[in-house]
Design an enzyme around this catalytic site. Sequence first.
Site, PDB file in Angstrom:
ATOM      1  N   GLU A  85       2.241  -0.518   3.278  1.00 33.32           N
ATOM      2  CA  GLU A  85       3.567  -0.408   2.638  1.00 33.32           C
ATOM      3  C   GLU A  85       3.944  -1.730   1.981  1.00 33.32           C
ATOM      4  OE1 GLU A  85       6.547   1.560   5.019  1.00 33.32           O
ATOM      5  OE2 GLU A  85       8.163   0.642   3.854  1.00 33.32           O
ATOM      6  N   LYS A 280      11.850   3.170  12.728  1.00 40.48           N
ATOM      7  CA  LYS A 280      10.653   3.191  11.866  1.00 40.48           C
ATOM      8  C   LYS A 280      10.504   1.815  11.208  1.00 40.48           C
ATOM      9  CE  LYS A 280       8.221   4.042   7.931  1.00 40.48           C
ATOM     10  NZ  LYS A 280       7.981   3.086   6.844  1.00 40.48           N
ATOM     11  N   ASP A 296      -4.037  -0.274  20.158  1.00 40.46           N
ATOM     12  CA  ASP A 296      -3.916   1.170  19.945  1.00 40.46           C
ATOM     13  C   ASP A 296      -2.488   1.489  19.485  1.00 40.46           C
ATOM     14  OD1 ASP A 296      -3.550   3.888  20.278  1.00 40.46           O
ATOM     15  OD2 ASP A 296      -4.649   4.002  22.155  1.00 40.46           O
ATOM     16  N   HIS A 393      12.531  -3.171  -2.487  1.00 39.16           N
ATOM     17  CA  HIS A 393      11.414  -2.232  -2.418  1.00 39.16           C
ATOM     18  C   HIS A 393      10.771  -2.033  -3.773  1.00 39.16           C
ATOM     19  CE1 HIS A 393      11.468   0.426   1.412  1.00 39.16           C
ATOM     20  NE2 HIS A 393      11.320  -0.843   1.674  1.00 39.16           N
TER      21      HIS A 393
HETATM   22  C1  MEV Z   1      11.164   1.656   5.256  1.00 37.48           C
HETATM   23  O1  MEV Z   1       9.784   1.667   5.524  1.00 37.48           O
HETATM   24  C2  MEV Z   1      11.932   1.186   6.462  1.00 37.48           C
HETATM   25  C3  MEV Z   1      13.458   1.226   6.318  1.00 37.48           C
HETATM   26  O2  MEV Z   1      13.887   2.532   5.925  1.00 37.48           O
HETATM   27  C4  MEV Z   1      14.020   0.844   7.662  1.00 37.48           C
HETATM   28  C5  MEV Z   1      15.514   1.027   7.803  1.00 37.48           C
HETATM   29  O3  MEV Z   1      16.106   1.884   7.108  1.00 37.48           O
HETATM   30  O4  MEV Z   1      16.087   0.325   8.655  1.00 37.48           O
HETATM   31  C6  MEV Z   1      13.934   0.279   5.256  1.00 37.48           C
END
Ligand code: MEV
Length: 436
Positions: A85, A280, A296, A393
């Site tokens: 990513e 995430k 792992d 991003h």
């Molecule tokens: C993207 O990979 C992760 C985010 O969505 C985490 C978040 O929203 O805190 C930017």
Amino acid sequence: MASSISGFSKLSKAEKIKWITQNHFDQPQEASTLLATYCHPDAARQEKHDEFIENTLSNFYLPLGVAPNFLINNKQYTLPMVIEESSVVAAAGKSAKYWANKGGFHTQILGTEKVGQVHFICPEDPKKVTDFFEHIKPKLLEGCAPMLERMEKRGGGLLSLQLIDKTAAMADYYQLHATFDTRDAMGANFINSVLERLAEILRQVANEYAKFSHIDKPIEVVMSILSNYVPNCIARAKVSCPINQLEEEEGLSATAFAKKMVQAVQIAQVEPYRAVTHNKGIMNGVDAVVLATGNDFRAIEAAVHAYAAKDGQYRSLSTAFIDGDQFVFQLDLPLALGTVGGLTQLHPLVQWNLELLGYPSAEELMQIIAVAGLAQNFAAVRSLVTSGIQKGHMKMHLLNILNQLGAKGTEKEAAIAYFKTHKVSHAAVQDFLAKA
Ligand code: MEV
């Protein structure tokens, strides 16, 4: 329509590639050439990778990047990160820099206990099963003692062995619940071997015991396996500073920024839809270092998400609060990691990454990885409550878009320069290239 095949695993690598490409691809020659281009030119090195799994045809590359300037407990680290990513490594580096001049990251180990269970069924009165366990416990411990010797020499071993009555949850169901300290090993093989030995002794002794005691119904062992849920194997990472040391962000004062950060984390505490994405983001940092160090990531993911739901609702793994004049941002993670054994010894790049980290112990690696998670979380939430996530991003994504659209050398350079001051979107890049 592809045909099926029996005995595939017994074919040579070349035969496997031939069968696969001829049965599944329109252009078999091109398909097998692509696989070949991703094989290592050094045959011995390639063989090493081939042997990690079965039916290996080639390698699947992921980038290995680094994030420098992590000050953790007053020591400098550069983190290795394996991830596809685009913005993750940059975000880690940004967070590292942000906190380096505010005292850096501080960490603590809250526990290193691993868990394994022998699940068994016994249609007996629970009191009799408990008495039976008390009677045979010394035999169980004695029987697995030789397997513990090496681990005990390293300071680890079997910490406890308990009978758990689960009959309220499922008829006649009991567990031998064992806890372990596996020192620098992740310990899966060690734990599973000890559990299988315990199960074997349990079966044997139950048969003998049945002859002269009250347990006359059979004990049926269903399975013996470690648990990836490790709520007592926790690393805590923390950053804090006086609020007035926080930078002003996109028109927000330091105080307003701190408040918004706290609100954003509170939302992830109370709202599962947000909590999943919030966590995430944490795992973006965690998995990247977990992979780089040959650990792992499925085990870590499973443990972390179970931990996030430990009180019955899925919640943020991190907390943020204001304590007097201090802004505090903190993360507890269950991390069953190893720095010896398994892939850590076999994969040359894992060894390289461990050297980059100064050959950490498993406890030190737990702390580094908790920091990677916290740093990533701080960077994501910071962007979310200020500029929004797309700005950073899409900047990082620009190269991916340019590559997708087939942009070459000078075109790419011109686009990168132009989008330093313009908003990146797929359409905007397409337009720019069309006009270039
Ligand atoms: C993207 O990979 C992760 C985010 O969505 C985490 C978040 O929203 O805190 C930017």
